[in-house]
Design a protein around this motif. Sequence first.
Motif, PDB file in Angstrom:
ATOM      1  N   ARG A   1      -2.126  14.961  -1.540  1.00 13.08           N
ATOM      2  CA  ARG A   1      -1.055  16.299  -1.095  1.00 13.08           C
ATOM      3  C   ARG A   1       0.076  15.590  -0.385  1.00 13.08           C
ATOM      4  NH1 ARG A   1       0.291  19.871  -3.658  1.00 13.08           N
ATOM      5  NH2 ARG A   1      -1.549  20.458  -4.056  1.00 13.08           N
ATOM      6  N   PHE A   2      -0.424  14.483   0.676  1.00 13.74           N
ATOM      7  CA  PHE A   2       0.955  14.147   1.642  1.00 13.74           C
ATOM      8  C   PHE A   2       0.326  12.571   1.947  1.00 13.74           C
ATOM      9  CE2 PHE A   2      -1.964  16.539   4.386  1.00 13.74           C
ATOM     10  CZ  PHE A   2      -2.191  15.735   5.645  1.00 13.74           C
ATOM     11  N   ILE A   3       1.551  11.991   2.479  1.00 12.54           N
ATOM     12  CA  ILE A   3       1.138  10.487   2.882  1.00 12.54           C
ATOM     13  C   ILE A   3       2.154  10.430   4.311  1.00 12.54           C
ATOM     14  CG2 ILE A   3       1.222   8.182   2.641  1.00 12.54           C
ATOM     15  CD1 ILE A   3       1.321   8.767  -0.447  1.00 12.54           C
ATOM     16  N   VAL A   4       1.340  10.235   5.344  1.00 10.94           N
ATOM     17  CA  VAL A   4       2.293   9.838   6.455  1.00 10.94           C
ATOM     18  C   VAL A   4       2.328   8.435   6.582  1.00 10.94           C
ATOM     19  CG1 VAL A   4       2.553  10.278   9.031  1.00 10.94           C
ATOM     20  CG2 VAL A   4       1.424  12.052   7.561  1.00 10.94           C
ATOM     21  N   PHE A   5       3.587   7.857   7.063  1.00 10.43           N
ATOM     22  CA  PHE A   5       3.902   6.437   7.089  1.00 10.43           C
ATOM     23  C   PHE A   5       4.419   6.093   8.551  1.00 10.43           C
ATOM     24  CE2 PHE A   5       5.189   7.683   2.922  1.00 10.43           C
ATOM     25  CZ  PHE A   5       4.270   6.741   1.848  1.00 10.43           C
TER      26      PHE A   5
ATOM     27  N   ASP B   1       0.860  -1.049  -0.040  1.00  9.34           N
ATOM     28  CA  ASP B   1       0.041   0.012   0.155  1.00  9.34           C
ATOM     29  C   ASP B   1       0.907   1.193  -0.044  1.00  9.34           C
ATOM     30  OD1 ASP B   1      -2.683   0.910  -0.126  1.00  9.34           O
ATOM     31  OD2 ASP B   1      -2.646   1.392   1.980  1.00  9.34           O
ATOM     32  N   CYS B   2       2.069   1.192   0.585  1.00  5.90           N
ATOM     33  CA  CYS B   2       2.786   2.430   0.756  1.00  5.90           C
ATOM     34  C   CYS B   2       3.220   2.659  -0.591  1.00  5.90           C
ATOM     35  CB  CYS B   2       4.066   2.137   1.564  1.00  5.90           C
ATOM     36  SG  CYS B   2       3.768   1.986   3.515  1.00  5.90           S
ATOM     37  N   LYS B   3       3.902   1.618  -1.498  1.00  5.55           N
ATOM     38  CA  LYS B   3       4.227   1.933  -2.919  1.00  5.55           C
ATOM     39  C   LYS B   3       3.037   2.488  -3.553  1.00  5.55           C
ATOM     40  CE  LYS B   3       6.826  -1.949  -2.145  1.00  5.55           C
ATOM     41  NZ  LYS B   3       7.669  -2.900  -2.661  1.00  5.55           N
ATOM     42  N   LEU B   4       2.012   1.930  -3.472  1.00  5.15           N
ATOM     43  CA  LEU B   4       0.844   2.038  -4.345  1.00  5.15           C
ATOM     44  C   LEU B   4       0.589   3.584  -4.155  1.00  5.15           C
ATOM     45  CD1 LEU B   4      -1.519  -1.039  -4.221  1.00  5.15           C
ATOM     46  CD2 LEU B   4      -1.279   0.651  -6.049  1.00  5.15           C
TER      47      LEU B   4
ATOM     48  N   GLN C   1       4.536  -5.905  13.555  1.00  4.35           N
ATOM     49  CA  GLN C   1       4.294  -6.382  12.096  1.00  4.35           C
ATOM     50  C   GLN C   1       5.638  -6.432  11.517  1.00  4.35           C
ATOM     51  OE1 GLN C   1       1.395  -4.430  11.793  1.00  4.35           O
ATOM     52  NE2 GLN C   1      -0.311  -5.615  12.532  1.00  4.35           N
ATOM     53  N   LYS C   2       6.573  -5.729  12.066  1.00  4.57           N
ATOM     54  CA  LYS C   2       7.791  -5.240  11.463  1.00  4.57           C
ATOM     55  C   LYS C   2       7.661  -4.658   9.982  1.00  4.57           C
ATOM     56  CE  LYS C   2      11.217  -7.929  14.095  1.00  4.57           C
ATOM     57  NZ  LYS C   2      10.881  -7.161  15.338  1.00  4.57           N
ATOM     58  N   GLN C   3       6.642  -3.974   9.641  1.00  2.53           N
ATOM     59  CA  GLN C   3       6.645  -3.213   8.447  1.00  2.53           C
ATOM     60  C   GLN C   3       6.061  -1.948   8.507  1.00  2.53           C
ATOM     61  OE1 GLN C   3       3.837  -5.223   6.102  1.00  2.53           O
ATOM     62  NE2 GLN C   3       1.975  -5.112   7.696  1.00  2.53           N
ATOM     63  N   VAL C   4       6.385  -1.390   7.291  1.00  2.00           N
ATOM     64  CA  VAL C   4       5.895   0.373   7.124  1.00  2.00           C
ATOM     65  C   VAL C   4       4.787   0.187   6.526  1.00  2.00           C
ATOM     66  CG1 VAL C   4       6.848   2.663   6.313  1.00  2.00           C
ATOM     67  CG2 VAL C   4       8.411   0.949   6.869  1.00  2.00           C
ATOM     68  N   VAL C   5       3.534   1.123   7.470  1.00  2.00           N
ATOM     69  CA  VAL C   5       2.194   1.208   6.553  1.00  2.00           C
ATOM     70  C   VAL C   5       1.809   2.475   6.565  1.00  2.00           C
ATOM     71  CG1 VAL C   5       1.594  -1.046   7.680  1.00  2.00           C
ATOM     72  CG2 VAL C   5       1.219   1.290   8.983  1.00  2.00           C
TER      73      VAL C   5
ATOM     74  N   GLU D   1       6.151  11.266  18.496  1.00  2.00           N
ATOM     75  CA  GLU D   1       6.542   9.731  17.834  1.00  2.00           C
ATOM     76  C   GLU D   1       6.994  10.025  16.459  1.00  2.00           C
ATOM     77  OE1 GLU D   1       3.235   6.939  17.507  1.00  2.00           O
ATOM     78  OE2 GLU D   1       2.433   8.223  19.391  1.00  2.00           O
ATOM     79  N   CYS D   2       8.059   8.992  16.053  1.00  2.00           N
ATOM     80  CA  CYS D   2       8.627   9.084  14.865  1.00  2.00           C
ATOM     81  C   CYS D   2       7.537   8.910  13.711  1.00  2.00           C
ATOM     82  CB  CYS D   2      10.160   8.430  14.658  1.00  2.00           C
ATOM     83  SG  CYS D   2      11.219   8.712  15.900  1.00  2.00           S
ATOM     84  N   ARG D   3       7.973   9.382  12.517  1.00  5.31           N
ATOM     85  CA  ARG D   3       7.280   9.056  11.175  1.00  5.31           C
ATOM     86  C   ARG D   3       7.922   9.071   9.900  1.00  5.31           C
ATOM     87  NH1 ARG D   3       4.347   7.441  14.583  1.00  5.31           N
ATOM     88  NH2 ARG D   3       2.060   7.662  14.858  1.00  5.31           N
ATOM     89  N   TYR D   4       7.534   8.781   8.928  1.00  2.08           N
ATOM     90  CA  TYR D   4       8.287   8.908   7.591  1.00  2.08           C
ATOM     91  C   TYR D   4       6.960   9.838   6.969  1.00  2.08           C
ATOM     92  CZ  TYR D   4      11.660   5.268   8.172  1.00  2.08           C
ATOM     93  OH  TYR D   4      12.643   4.495   8.759  1.00  2.08           O
ATOM     94  N   ALA D   5       7.262  10.698   6.169  1.00  2.00           N
ATOM     95  CA  ALA D   5       6.471  11.583   5.359  1.00  2.00           C
ATOM     96  C   ALA D   5       6.780  11.967   3.861  1.00  2.00           C
ATOM     97  CB  ALA D   5       5.743  12.675   6.071  1.00  2.00           C
ATOM     98  N   VAL D   6       5.880  12.018   3.214  1.00  4.33           N
ATOM     99  CA  VAL D   6       5.933  12.409   1.711  1.00  4.33           C
ATOM    100  C   VAL D   6       4.964  13.677   1.481  1.00  4.33           C
ATOM    101  CG1 VAL D   6       6.016  12.020  -0.597  1.00  4.33           C
ATOM    102  CG2 VAL D   6       6.923  10.133   0.764  1.00  4.33           C
ATOM    103  N   TYR D   7       5.570  14.678   1.046  1.00  6.93           N
ATOM    104  CA  TYR D   7       4.763  15.788   0.826  1.00  6.93           C
ATOM    105  C   TYR D   7       4.975  16.410  -0.667  1.00  6.93           C
ATOM    106  CZ  TYR D   7       2.233  20.361   1.307  1.00  6.93           C
ATOM    107  OH  TYR D   7       1.452  21.378   1.305  1.00  6.93           O
TER     108      TYR D   7
END
Length: 132
Positions: free
Chosen positions: A21-25, A6-9, A31-35, A57-63
Amino acid sequence: MAVHDDCKLKFLELKAKRTYRFIVFKIEEKQKQVVVEKLGEPTQSYEDFTASLPADECRYAVYDFDFVTEENCQKSRIFFIAWSPDTSRVRSKMIYASSKDRFKRELDGIQVELQATDPTEVGLDVIKSRAN
């Protein structure tokens, strides 16, 4: 650390169709995975984006940042933001730091990377200066 499909999609949809506009991961430790944690509608503002980053809390994000150049050209840059606030747990910071490069490689098309530990480091002025 696995990366949920789903992350890649969703990233491809943001990149190709500008559906978001953005995605927060978020890393699901059990589960040892990024969602995907949150999707931002194209109409949402940069303030909406920064408000969706948790304070401790830590996160990855794309903007997907739209801007106009000095030559008056409409452009856009895809930012990858590694959000790691000083107040987050040490273990969490370590997991996010060690998984970042592998996760980033899964998202083909990132143009600018930012590492941020507090809200001032993801201010709109910082984004604007890095976009050019």
